[in-house]
Structure formats: structure tokens, C-alpha cells
Write a protein that holds these residues in place. Sequence first.
Motif, mmCIF file in Angstrom:
data_model
loop_
_atom_site.group_PDB
_atom_site.id
_atom_site.type_symbol
_atom_site.label_atom_id
_atom_site.label_comp_id
_atom_site.label_asym_id
_atom_site.label_seq_id
_atom_site.Cartn_x
_atom_site.Cartn_y
_atom_site.Cartn_z
ATOM 1 N N ALA A 115 -4.559 -3.281 3.690
ATOM 2 C CA ALA A 115 -4.447 -2.425 4.877
ATOM 3 C C ALA A 115 -3.802 -3.191 6.025
ATOM 4 O O ALA A 115 -2.931 -2.672 6.736
ATOM 5 N N SER A 116 -4.217 -4.439 6.203
ATOM 6 C CA SER A 116 -3.648 -5.242 7.287
ATOM 7 C C SER A 116 -2.177 -5.552 7.022
ATOM 8 O O SER A 116 -1.374 -5.630 7.947
ATOM 9 N N HIS A 117 -1.814 -5.718 5.747
ATOM 10 C CA HIS A 117 -0.399 -5.949 5.434
ATOM 11 C C HIS A 117 0.431 -4.685 5.610
ATOM 12 O O HIS A 117 1.611 -4.753 5.984
ATOM 13 N N MET A 118 -0.153 -3.519 5.370
ATOM 14 C CA MET A 118 0.570 -2.287 5.677
ATOM 15 C C MET A 118 0.832 -2.188 7.175
ATOM 16 O O MET A 118 1.938 -1.825 7.601
ATOM 17 N N ALA A 119 -0.177 -2.516 7.970
ATOM 18 C CA ALA A 119 -0.004 -2.466 9.419
ATOM 19 C C ALA A 119 1.039 -3.474 9.882
ATOM 20 O O ALA A 119 1.889 -3.168 10.732
ATOM 21 N N GLU A 120 0.986 -4.671 9.311
ATOM 22 C CA GLU A 120 1.965 -5.700 9.682
ATOM 23 C C GLU A 120 3.368 -5.257 9.318
ATOM 24 O O GLU A 120 4.314 -5.400 10.111
ATOM 25 N N ALA A 121 3.544 -4.708 8.108
ATOM 26 C CA ALA A 121 4.862 -4.234 7.688
ATOM 27 C C ALA A 121 5.340 -3.091 8.584
ATOM 28 O O ALA A 121 6.530 -3.018 8.927
ATOM 29 N N ASP A 122 4.434 -2.206 8.967
ATOM 30 C CA ASP A 122 4.808 -1.112 9.857
ATOM 31 C C ASP A 122 5.276 -1.656 11.201
ATOM 32 O O ASP A 122 6.213 -1.120 11.807
ATOM 33 N N GLY A 123 4.636 -2.726 11.673
ATOM 34 C CA GLY A 123 5.090 -3.361 12.909
ATOM 35 C C GLY A 123 6.479 -3.955 12.767
ATOM 36 O O GLY A 123 7.306 -3.867 13.686
ATOM 37 N N LYS A 124 6.764 -4.571 11.618
ATOM 38 C CA LYS A 124 8.116 -5.087 11.359
ATOM 39 C C LYS A 124 9.152 -3.961 11.422
ATOM 40 O O LYS A 124 10.229 -4.113 11.987
ATOM 41 N N ILE A 125 8.823 -2.863 10.777
ATOM 42 C CA ILE A 125 9.782 -1.763 10.622
ATOM 43 C C ILE A 125 10.011 -1.031 11.943
ATOM 44 O O ILE A 125 11.144 -0.714 12.304
ATOM 45 N N SER A 126 8.938 -0.767 12.662
ATOM 46 C CA SER A 126 9.035 0.064 13.862
ATOM 47 C C SER A 126 9.328 -0.725 15.128
ATOM 48 O O SER A 126 9.846 -0.169 16.107
ATOM 49 N N GLY A 127 8.985 -2.015 15.140
ATOM 50 C CA GLY A 127 9.125 -2.802 16.352
ATOM 51 C C GLY A 127 7.994 -2.591 17.337
ATOM 52 O O GLY A 127 7.955 -3.226 18.398
ATOM 53 N N ARG A 128 7.060 -1.714 17.005
ATOM 54 C CA ARG A 128 5.862 -1.459 17.808
ATOM 55 C C ARG A 128 4.650 -1.999 17.042
ATOM 56 O O ARG A 128 4.708 -2.145 15.821
ATOM 57 N N PRO A 129 3.548 -2.283 17.715
ATOM 58 C CA PRO A 129 2.414 -2.850 16.992
ATOM 59 C C PRO A 129 1.916 -1.953 15.863
ATOM 60 O O PRO A 129 1.646 -0.764 16.067
ATOM 61 N N GLY A 130 1.834 -2.511 14.657
ATOM 62 C CA GLY A 130 1.160 -1.828 13.569
ATOM 63 C C GLY A 130 -0.333 -1.878 13.820
ATOM 64 O O GLY A 130 -0.858 -2.888 14.289
ATOM 65 N N ILE A 131 -1.028 -0.779 13.522
ATOM 66 C CA ILE A 131 -2.454 -0.675 13.857
ATOM 67 C C ILE A 131 -3.291 -0.678 12.587
ATOM 68 O O ILE A 131 -3.036 0.087 11.650
ATOM 69 N N CYS A 132 -4.299 -1.536 12.570
ATOM 70 C CA CYS A 132 -5.238 -1.611 11.450
ATOM 71 C C CYS A 132 -6.652 -1.555 12.000
ATOM 72 O O CYS A 132 -6.959 -2.178 13.025
ATOM 73 N N VAL A 133 -7.519 -0.798 11.331
ATOM 74 C CA VAL A 133 -8.918 -0.715 11.743
ATOM 75 C C VAL A 133 -9.807 -1.058 10.559
ATOM 76 O O VAL A 133 -9.601 -0.563 9.450
ATOM 77 N N VAL A 134 -10.770 -1.945 10.797
ATOM 78 C CA VAL A 134 -11.684 -2.386 9.743
ATOM 79 C C VAL A 134 -13.089 -2.516 10.303
ATOM 80 O O VAL A 134 -13.297 -2.521 11.516
ATOM 81 N N SER A 135 -14.027 -2.641 9.398
ATOM 82 C CA SER A 135 -15.405 -2.864 9.802
ATOM 83 C C SER A 135 -15.643 -4.353 10.012
ATOM 84 O O SER A 135 -14.785 -5.191 9.748
#
Length: 558
Positions: free
Chosen positions: A68-88
Motif C-alpha cells: 500500500a505504501s509503495h502504491m502511494a509512493e508510485a502515485d506520488g512519482k506519477i502525479s507530482g503530488r503527495p501520494g497518500i497512504c493510511v495504516v493502523s
Amino acid sequence: MNKHEPTQSSVSKTGQRNGGQILIAALRRNGADRMFGVPGESALPIFDALYEPDAGIRFIVCRHETTASHMAEADGKISGRPGICVVSRGPGAMQAALGLHTAWQDSTPMILIVGQVPRSHLGREGFQEMNYVRTFDDMTKWVVEIDSVDRIPELVSRAFHVAMQGRPGPVVLSIPEDVLSAMSDVADVTPATVIEASPSASQIAEVHALLQKAQRPLVIVGNLGWTAAAAEQFRAFVERNDLPVVAGFRSQDVLDNRSDQYIGDISLGCSRPLMARVKTADLLLVIGDRLGDVTTNHYSLFDVPTPKQTLVHVFPGPEELGRVYVPILGIPANSSRFAEALAGLPPLDSKTWAGWRMELRQAYVDYQAPRTDAPPFDLATVIDHLNTELPDDAVVTNGAGNYTIWLHRYYRYRKLGTQIAPKSGSMGYGLPAAIAAQLRHPERRVVCLAGDGCFMMASQEFATAVQQRLPIIVIIVNNAMYGSIRMHQELNFPNRPSGTDLLNPDFAALARSYGAHGEAIEAHDEFPAAFARAVEAKAPSIIELRVNRNQLTPDRRI
């Protein structure tokens, strides 16, 4: 009644919101449109807020916090905006640490939100309690524990500013569960704005003068801070002035590899002759690359701290300028702003280095040529087929392992934003990155290249691809071992393999068990038809390549 009491009546009668609702509104105001994560009881108000039809944020439920955190990181790479991840809290946060580390090393904007124990339990070692400020301090730009519901809008705004300003990176927001459930009438705040540093006129004039004095200038480009328009301006500048360009580690998509100015990349397993030629440059113009460990071949390409070459270093984080290499001219600037300034410079007289640039380009072309002694299952042939079949805007993702050497060597990236890969060297990255890329660009072809060991570290997320109905194509290079480690063993302890053999499932059958497309092939000439069937399936697909395990790299066999 205390204004922080979480009751339905207070919401309906006063218009107050709980912390979860305030958080979602703050994220939305700052441009967030999706979150990746795994739900947990300490963050329940967040998920309740996401349930509302007008929440405006799509939640992608994942199977593991690391991916999940790697999806958020990759989304940040792609979009240039912070990728968001939420965990317990506790285990969830620690498993997400890998994505934070990747975001830190890759300079990616990212925000990790952690549901913390209630404030009254802090300091008692409550169930799954951790001090996240102390734990994540060395791999983030900022970590904060939000102790008041009224401060959520303020601190979310600050998180976006910190994640995007200067050298981008990850931020962690730890929010106790009673803060998330507390009620408040606090107002939303103005969205974060990014201030991008630009070079001064005198700095640009000095760059021009230094380039003109050079005999063998070389541009090293990293993929940080570029827009598509700026990448085109950069291409026009280097082509107009016949400047050779080498890509830093996993930054091959900044300049179209078909350009005569592109001479290859400096990465793990890259061309040794290229590295030798890089050493002979007399001027280095470095744009958007930190000059880290891999790009500098373990700090051996240039003398530390003062290179023999004239070094002009352009990077958005001024703290990185001079950190390892002392530049003649350090420019704290965004890559796109710098490229825009270059576009206005008068042409250089490139006759001095024209022959050198041609030599460098020819060496790159020769390095990509098919081998006469290619193995029966030649991965170079597979990658070359992708060159032919994939459109210019196709996104190719990968994780870590020797299989990436074939991709970096033989694939020709044509457009910015098409190479999504971890500079942190994290295994298990390619599949979650492909999911994030396909979600962000549903109209584009997305291909993930993974080794068998790499894929198995994230294989559970193939279920997420199926659940989200994403037509990603995962190509698994199966040599039944941790190939890069086996290579190092053969170099240091020949004929003594230890701990590197793997027993794998039938990957094609695994895909079919999800109702997806899957097949396995035994020779490279079977790949074109298999790839065509995967494209035609219009569904998540796995193509398993059962390769010769003795072929460790294009140039090295056991």
C-alpha cells in the motif's frame, strides 16, 4: 457538552465534524483524490468519512501495508503530488516503513497517516503503541503527532508544503484515535502552494560560459521535478547544441532514448565502456540528480569531494549541493524552471565536442545491438518486442533484481513519466507501482517486469489488480532463485550457492485462479503471441518467462 464529544446529535445540530471528516476534507482541499491502505480500528473515523458519497477521495484497499505504501509512493512519482497512504498503528505502520524509505531515497512526495493509540494511553506502552516521531525521523522530512482535532487542517497543510517544497519527500502524520473521533467546528484552510526555485540570470549566463569553454561536456539528468513541457524544452536545448546526455539511475525517461543526444544510463549493471567515457568528460552539467551511490558507481566515477571535472549541479534541495561533491556552480532550482531558462540561451558552438558526442552515441547503439551468442531464452529479444509493441506513453514498472539489467539496457523510453522504478532498490515494488499507474492513467498501457523473487514479495496485490479490474500485464522472469545475490555469491564464493534457490508456484495458474489471464512460455520466440493474447484479454495478466537460470545478466553466466 464538551465540543470534542463524538455524538451524532452534535454533528446534525451544530454542523461540527469529527477528526476523520476534517482530515478527509483537508486532504481533498489539497488535491488528494485517492488513498491507499489497509483499514485498522485506530483509524475508523477516516474510513467512515470516506463512506460518504461526496467524500471526493477514492480508497484503494490493499492486502499489505508495505505494498500500500509503495502504491502511494508510485502515485506520488506519477502525479507530482503527495501520494497518500493510511495504516493502523504498530505493525501496520512498521510494514509501511518500506514505502517511506523508498519515498525518501527517491525524493517522492508522500504522506503516511497512522492511527495512533488514544492520547490517554500514550507513554504506557498501550496496545501497539509506538513513538513514530523517533522511529521515522531518519527516513522522512517531517513526522508529527497531531494532539488536537482543531489543528488537523493546519498540520495537513504543512504536511503538503513540506512534502513538496525543495527536495520532495515523505511526511508522517500520527493521529490518536480519540483525536480522529473528537468533534470540532474548526474551519478548513487554504490549499498548500509550492514555491519552485528558479535559477538567476547570472547563474544561467555562467552555465552558458562554462559549457562553451568545455571540450567534452556531458549532461547527467535525473527525473526529479520535470514537466512534460520542460522535458521537451530540454530536448530542444541539447539537440540544438549537440550535447550528450546520460541518464542517472532509473531516470531514463527524461530524454527520448531515440534522440541522438541520448548516450545511455548509469545504473546497476550498466555499460562499463560508458562509465569509462563519463570519467573523461571535462564538464558535468547535472540536473535533477543527487549524484548518489548508484549514479556515481559507488562514488568512484568522480573524486570526492572535489571532482576533476567542472561540476555544475542543479537540484531543488540546497542542502544536497556540496553534500558529497563540491560544485564549481551549485544552483538550487527546480529542473523544469532550469530547463525553461536554458531554452532562452543563445546557441553554443558545438564543433569542439561534436565528434565526441557521436562516439558516445555510437557506443550506446552498439551496446543495444543483439548478441550473436544469445541464449535460447533471450530476454533482450523480449524487451525489444516491447519496444516495438508498446506505445510511446506506455508505463513500464519494475522492482529490483538482475532482471532489471535487461530492461534498463534494451528498453527505449520515449516520454517522461513512463519509467516507474525504485531508486531505493526495493524488491516487490513493480506490481504495486503498476497498480498505481493504471489507476492514475486508465487509458494507457501499463506493464510490470518482475523477477520471481520480486513478484512473490508483492504477489498478494495481484488480487487488488483483479478487484480494481486493472488490465496491467505482469511479466515474471522466473529463474527460481534470487539471481542478483547468486551473482554476487559466484563472484565472491564460486560454486557455493547458499540461501538463493526458490520454489515457486505456477504463476500462470495463480493468475487463472483469480479469474485473470495467465500463461507460461519456455522460449523467447513464444513471447510475441503471448503478449498479444495478454493485451487482447483486457484484464490483469501474468506472462511467466521460464528462463535459463544460468544466465545471470546479458554478459554473465554461472
